[in-house]
Design a protein around this motif. Structure first.
Motif, PDB file in Angstrom:
ATOM      1  N   MET A   1     -13.170  22.060  26.346  1.00 34.91           N
ATOM      2  CA  MET A   1     -12.752  22.378  25.592  1.00 34.91           C
ATOM      3  C   MET A   1     -14.257  22.289  25.087  1.00 34.91           C
ATOM      4  O   MET A   1     -14.718  20.525  25.046  1.00 34.91           O
ATOM      5  N   ALA A   2     -15.217  22.947  24.045  1.00 35.87           N
ATOM      6  CA  ALA A   2     -15.811  22.834  23.904  1.00 35.87           C
ATOM      7  C   ALA A   2     -15.951  21.642  21.989  1.00 35.87           C
ATOM      8  O   ALA A   2     -14.911  21.551  21.799  1.00 35.87           O
ATOM      9  N   THR A   3     -17.248  20.737  21.977  1.00 36.29           N
ATOM     10  CA  THR A   3     -16.806  19.978  20.594  1.00 36.29           C
ATOM     11  C   THR A   3     -17.346  20.354  19.992  1.00 36.29           C
ATOM     12  O   THR A   3     -17.954  21.350  19.651  1.00 36.29           O
ATOM     13  N   LYS A   4     -17.103  19.930  18.936  1.00 35.79           N
ATOM     14  CA  LYS A   4     -17.446  20.176  17.668  1.00 35.79           C
ATOM     15  C   LYS A   4     -19.309  20.712  17.968  1.00 35.79           C
ATOM     16  O   LYS A   4     -19.871  21.125  16.971  1.00 35.79           O
ATOM     17  N   GLU A   5     -19.923  19.593  18.101  1.00 37.88           N
ATOM     18  CA  GLU A   5     -21.144  18.970  18.266  1.00 37.88           C
ATOM     19  C   GLU A   5     -21.790  21.037  19.094  1.00 37.88           C
ATOM     20  O   GLU A   5     -23.024  20.994  18.953  1.00 37.88           O
ATOM     21  N   LEU A  42     -10.111  22.691  17.539  1.00 36.68           N
ATOM     22  CA  LEU A  42     -10.746  21.050  16.922  1.00 36.68           C
ATOM     23  C   LEU A  42     -10.567  20.884  15.134  1.00 36.68           C
ATOM     24  O   LEU A  42     -10.799  19.734  15.153  1.00 36.68           O
ATOM     25  N   GLY A  43      -9.917  21.666  14.671  1.00 36.00           N
ATOM     26  CA  GLY A  43      -9.363  21.644  13.321  1.00 36.00           C
ATOM     27  C   GLY A  43     -11.007  21.017  12.033  1.00 36.00           C
ATOM     28  O   GLY A  43     -10.976  20.648  11.974  1.00 36.00           O
ATOM     29  N   LEU A  74     -14.040  34.622  10.447  1.00 34.58           N
ATOM     30  CA  LEU A  74     -14.023  34.410  12.102  1.00 34.58           C
ATOM     31  C   LEU A  74     -12.949  33.089  12.939  1.00 34.58           C
ATOM     32  O   LEU A  74     -13.595  32.455  12.004  1.00 34.58           O
ATOM     33  N   THR A  75     -12.078  33.321  13.044  1.00 33.09           N
ATOM     34  CA  THR A  75     -11.327  32.271  14.431  1.00 33.09           C
ATOM     35  C   THR A  75     -11.771  32.265  15.721  1.00 33.09           C
ATOM     36  O   THR A  75     -11.174  33.540  15.915  1.00 33.09           O
ATOM     37  N   ILE A  76     -11.906  31.435  15.785  1.00 37.38           N
ATOM     38  CA  ILE A  76     -11.771  31.312  17.430  1.00 37.38           C
ATOM     39  C   ILE A  76     -12.195  30.227  18.376  1.00 37.38           C
ATOM     40  O   ILE A  76     -12.536  28.958  17.664  1.00 37.38           O
ATOM     41  N   PRO A  77     -11.429  29.702  19.340  1.00 35.60           N
ATOM     42  CA  PRO A  77     -11.318  28.694  20.290  1.00 35.60           C
ATOM     43  C   PRO A  77     -12.948  28.373  20.595  1.00 35.60           C
ATOM     44  O   PRO A  77     -13.512  28.736  20.367  1.00 35.60           O
ATOM     45  N   SER A  78     -12.973  26.665  20.172  1.00 32.13           N
ATOM     46  CA  SER A  78     -13.918  25.947  21.077  1.00 32.13           C
ATOM     47  C   SER A  78     -14.864  26.432  22.105  1.00 32.13           C
ATOM     48  O   SER A  78     -16.035  27.035  22.163  1.00 32.13           O
TER      49      SER A  78
END
Length: 116
Positions: A1-5, A42-43, A74-78
């Motif tokens: 999982m990628a981070t917010k950053e 990530l919310g 767009l809605t996309i996984p991290s």
């Protein structure tokens, strides 16, 4: 999982990529659109404007319910956001398989296809 950053950095790379378009390609993308990108795992969501083929004024929201409405959503996984921006994920395949979701007009969908 990628981070917010990492997701924010991917959007920065997308903005730089769009900023590097030549004048001929930029001329065909002169419309201004509001854009949001929600990363459900990530919310978090990002909101900005696409103007003159440039992604500008991007703001991160930790409460996805507070994101302003956008013309292109767009809605996309991290993990898929950096892959899409970096060209490791094909936009049309990801859209067709349901990995990403896009809510936009037909004309805006065509422009997105050219970006990715």
């Amino acid at each position: 999982m990628a981070t917010k950053e990492e997701c924010a950095a991917a959007l920065d790379r997308l903005a730089a990529k769009l900023g590097g378009l030549d004048d001929a390609r930029r001329a065909g993308n002169g419309d201004e659109r509001t854009v949001s990108c929600t990363v459900p795992d990530l919310g978090v969501a990002f909101h900005g404007r696409l103007k003159d083929a440039r992604l500008i004024d991007v703001v991160a929201y930790d409460d996805v319910r507070s994101v302003p409405q956008a013309q292109i959503r767009l809605t996309i996984p991290s993990d898929d956001l950096p892959a899409l921006v970096d060209g490791r994920l094909n936009f049309l395949q990801a859209l067709g398989s349901g990995r990403i979701k896009v809510s936009a007009s037909f004309g805006d969908m065509l422009k997105l296809r050219k970006i990715f």
